[in-house]
Design a protein around this motif. Structure first.
Motif, PDB file in Angstrom:
ATOM      1  N   MET A  98       0.837  -1.170   0.000  1.00  0.00           N
ATOM      2  CA  MET A  98       0.000   0.000   0.000  1.00  0.00           C
ATOM      3  C   MET A  98       0.886   1.239   0.000  1.00  0.00           C
ATOM      4  O   MET A  98       1.931   1.266   0.626  1.00  0.00           O
ATOM      5  N   LEU A  99       0.428   2.265  -0.704  1.00  0.00           N
ATOM      6  CA  LEU A  99       1.136   3.544  -0.697  1.00  0.00           C
ATOM      7  C   LEU A  99       0.684   4.385   0.481  1.00  0.00           C
ATOM      8  O   LEU A  99      -0.496   4.380   0.844  1.00  0.00           O
ATOM      9  N   TYR A 100       1.615   5.106   1.057  1.00  0.00           N
ATOM     10  CA  TYR A 100       1.345   6.021   2.160  1.00  0.00           C
ATOM     11  C   TYR A 100       1.923   7.380   1.828  1.00  0.00           C
ATOM     12  O   TYR A 100       3.030   7.484   1.302  1.00  0.00           O
ATOM     13  N   ALA A 101       1.189   8.427   2.157  1.00  0.00           N
ATOM     14  CA  ALA A 101       1.720   9.786   2.111  1.00  0.00           C
ATOM     15  C   ALA A 101       2.124  10.136   3.537  1.00  0.00           C
ATOM     16  O   ALA A 101       1.310  10.029   4.454  1.00  0.00           O
TER      17      ALA A 101
ATOM     18  N   LEU B 263       6.143  10.135  -0.472  1.00  0.00           N
ATOM     19  CA  LEU B 263       5.256   9.069  -0.909  1.00  0.00           C
ATOM     20  C   LEU B 263       6.036   7.773  -0.770  1.00  0.00           C
ATOM     21  O   LEU B 263       7.125   7.640  -1.337  1.00  0.00           O
ATOM     22  N   MET B 264       5.505   6.835   0.008  1.00  0.00           N
ATOM     23  CA  MET B 264       6.236   5.613   0.326  1.00  0.00           C
ATOM     24  C   MET B 264       5.341   4.402   0.175  1.00  0.00           C
ATOM     25  O   MET B 264       4.119   4.517   0.259  1.00  0.00           O
TER      26      MET B 264
ATOM     27  N   ILE C  76       0.636  10.377   8.785  1.00  0.00           N
ATOM     28  CA  ILE C  76       0.761   9.205   7.931  1.00  0.00           C
ATOM     29  C   ILE C  76      -0.627   8.844   7.420  1.00  0.00           C
ATOM     30  O   ILE C  76      -1.520   8.557   8.213  1.00  0.00           O
ATOM     31  N   ARG C  77      -0.786   8.882   6.082  1.00  0.00           N
ATOM     32  CA  ARG C  77      -2.101   8.591   5.507  1.00  0.00           C
ATOM     33  C   ARG C  77      -1.977   7.628   4.338  1.00  0.00           C
ATOM     34  O   ARG C  77      -1.165   7.843   3.448  1.00  0.00           O
ATOM     35  N   PRO C  78      -2.794   6.576   4.322  1.00  0.00           N
ATOM     36  CA  PRO C  78      -2.822   5.715   3.143  1.00  0.00           C
ATOM     37  C   PRO C  78      -3.274   6.523   1.928  1.00  0.00           C
ATOM     38  O   PRO C  78      -4.098   7.432   2.042  1.00  0.00           O
TER      39      PRO C  78
END
Length: 126
Positions: free
Chosen positions: A1-4, A82-83, A109-111
Motif C-alpha cells: 500500500m502507498l502512504y503519504a 510518498l512511500m 501518515i495517511r494511506p
C-alpha cells in the motif's frame, strides 16, 4: 500500500533557521531518504516553498483564487514523502526515522487512496 507521510512544522521556526542549520537538517533527512530509496520504499518527495507563496482555489464555478492556505493551525504543511509499505506499522516506523533527524516536525501518515503516476513529469535532465 502507498502512504503519504506529510511533514508539518511551525513555518516561522523553519524560516528562522540559519542557512547552515537548514542545510544540516536537510542533509540528515536526505540520508534517511537515501536508505528508504535503497530499500525500495521511497517514491516522490517534495519540500514545499513558503506558505506566503501559496494560493488557494475555492468556491463555486471557476472559483476564486485567494492568497495563502489559510490554515487554522500552528503547523503548516511543508512537504511530503510518498512511500510504499505492507503495513501501517512500517509506515509509522518510517515517519519515526524522519522525525529522529527532524525532531520538531510533525508527521501525518495517511494511506493513499488513488495514485496517478507522473510518466516522467518533473524529471530533470541527467
Amino acid at each position: 500500500m502507498l502512504y503519504a507521510i506529510l511533514a508539518y512544522h511551525v513555518e516561522d521556526e523553519i524560516l528562522s533557521w540559519t542557512p547552515e542549520e537548514d542545510t544540516a537538517v536537510v542533509t540528515k533527512v536526505l540520508e534517511v531518504q537515501a536508505r528508504m530509496r535503497t530499500s525500495g520504499h521511497l517514491g516522490p518527495a517534495a519540500r514545499l516553498d513558503e506558505t506566503r507563496k501559496a494560493r488557494t482555489l475555492r468556491g463555486p464555478g471557476a472559483g476564486m483564487v485567494l492568497d495563502g492556505p489559510f490554515a487554522e493551525t500552528k503547523e503548516q504543511l511543508l512537504g511530503f514523502h510518498l512511500m510504499e509499505f505492507d503495513t501501517d506499522d512500517e509506515a509509522i516506523a518510517a515517519a519515526r526515522m524522519l522525525r529522529q533527524v527532524n525532531p520538531t516536525a510533525v508527521y501525518e501518515i495517511r494511506p493513499v487512496k488513488l495514485y496517478v503516476p507522473a510518466d516522467g513529469f518533473g524529471a530533470t535532465p541527467g
